[in-house]
Write a protein that holds these residues in place. Structure first.
Motif: not given
Length: 426
Positions: A295-322
């Motif tokens: 929740y962003d108090v200043c914007a007055g709204s709730t949101a997701n960032s949508g961020v995918w860290m490189w480590k999780h693109l790799r360890d969550q199986g999205v990218l089995p190799s680089t």
């Protein structure tokens, strides 16, 4: 400049070699991700910016990592890196404008910075004001007429205070900056050379250029922008903008994102696989396993960032190799932005990110332009050092990518909001 065998050659080419002849590698350490920092090798960095000190309207500031700071600074120093406190950030820049316009609060903030550096054995202060002369977070105060000149006054006074307390240029002042120079009523500042005289490095945030705030999908951190598509700003144009305004290349670091951003396309992007600019939904999806609604108090709204860290693109199986994606994900490469992107036809999720291939292009180019090195947001996001090892090859003589074909005009710039969950950005 440190002495070295090649000191004269380094001077002649204007390259910064501040730590035992190595290029600068500045990493941001988010205090709220301390648990995820356990495996990070500080020796891969020359500077570590601990984020963030949050200013108050009176010129004091607080850092929620005070309880672990002594041991962390010791650990950083033991690996030969310098430790700085970064003050500000996306949600911590609310009061900068009012602080720097008043002599009393300027003095208070400077005095508190000097005391904090002294007490905690720090090597300096990094300032991440988002942004002088323009709105960042909705709660921020800004003054397009006076922020930039007031900022210069503040930095001159901070330099004088550091030098009088610690010795001439013994403590560092660094800045996190946008892809264009500071705002003024007549446009971007055309001459920032006076800032560079008192600041050691400006760290350009060359990411979050496109994202969920746009009508179309697009690259998070393009090497070049594509004319007429997405924000007309890029890795290349940012370097041109700052050096063109008089900031020495050897006092600039190139911003590198160890993460990507996801959005939801309105159509199946595999039907037009050579086009990464396609209409997208306004609601941003959850990103990786560390993302969550906030929740962003200043914007007055709730949101997701949508961020995918490189480590999780790799360890969550999205990218089995680089460089390969696991079904149903499809990987594409954009030849203009020189970045990869992913698409899931089932969920219509699009992810723009950087990988070793795209980072090599950026690192090689930054070195060819004489930059001091790189800045990374953030240190906790790598996977088995796959990205930091590319960054550490800065200036090793690798091949150089071509220059931009569509450089921006002087009055064009990045007007998109900064990210709400990453920073030094932001």
């Amino acid at each position: 400049m440190k002495l070295s065998v090649f000191a004269f050659a380094v001077f002649a080419f204007g390259l910064a070699q501040p730590v035992l002849g190595k290029p600068v590698t500045i990493g941001y350490y988010p205090s709220w991700k301390r648990a995820q920092m356990a495996g990070v090798d500080y020796s891969k960095y020359t500077h570590v910016n601990l984020a963030f000190g949050i200013p108050t309207s009176s010129g004091t500031f607080s850092f929620d990592g005070d309880w672990f700071l002594p041991q962390t600074v010791t650990d950083i120093h033991s690996k030969g890196a310098k430790a700085l406190l970064s003050v500000g950030g996306w949600t911590g820049s609310n009061y900068f404008s009012n602080i720097v316009k008043d002599a009393g609060t300027r003095s208070a903030l400077i005095s508190n910075m000097v005391s904090y550096v002294k007490t905690n054995n720090l090597d300096g202060i990094d300032i991440d004001w988002e942004y002088p002369g323009r709105l960042g977070d909705n709660c921020n105060v800004y003054d397009i007429t006076n922020d930039t000149p007031n900022y210069l006054t503040f930095l001159k006074e901070l330099r004088a205070a550091f030098d009088s307390n610690f010795g001439s240029r013994q403590k560092l002042i660094t800045l996190a900056v946008r892809v264009e120079p500071f705002d003024t009523p007549s446009g971007y500042a055309s001459d920032v050379s006076e800032f560079a005289k008192v600041v050691d490095y400006a760290n350009i945030m060359q990411y979050d250029i496109n994202g969920g705030w746009n009508a179309d999908t697009g690259p998070n951190a393009p090497f070049n922008f594509e004319s007429g598509k997405g924000l007309q700003a890029s890795f290349v144009s940012a370097i041109d903008a700052w050096t063109g305004a008089g900031w020495p290349a050897n006092q600039l670091t190139a911003g590198i994102a160890f993460y990507g951003r996801s959005t939801i396309a309105k159509e199946d992007m595999t039907k037009d696989p050579n086009n990464q600019y396609q209409p997208q939904e306004s609601v941003v999806p959850l990103g990786d396993s560390e993302d969550a609604s906030w929740y962003d108090v200043c914007a007055g709204s709730t949101a997701n960032s949508g961020v995918w860290m490189w480590k999780h693109l790799r360890d969550q199986g999205v990218l089995p190799s680089t460089s390969t994606a696991a079904a149903p994900w499809v990987r594409q490469w954009d030849p203009v932005s020189q970045t990869p992107w992913l698409f899931n036809p089932g969920t219509k999720q699009f992810i723009s990110y950087d990988d070793p291939q795209s980072l090599k292009i950026k690192v090689d180019y930054a070195a060819s332009k004489g930059l001091a090195g790189t800045m990374i947001w953030s240190m906790n996001m790598d996977y088995n050092e796959e990205l930091i090892n590319v960054v550490n090859a800065f200036g090793s003589g690798s091949s150089v990518a071509p220059a931009a074909e569509n450089p921006p005009k002087a009055d064009e710039g990045a007007d998109a909001p900064a990210p709400q969950s990453s920073a030094p950005a932001s």
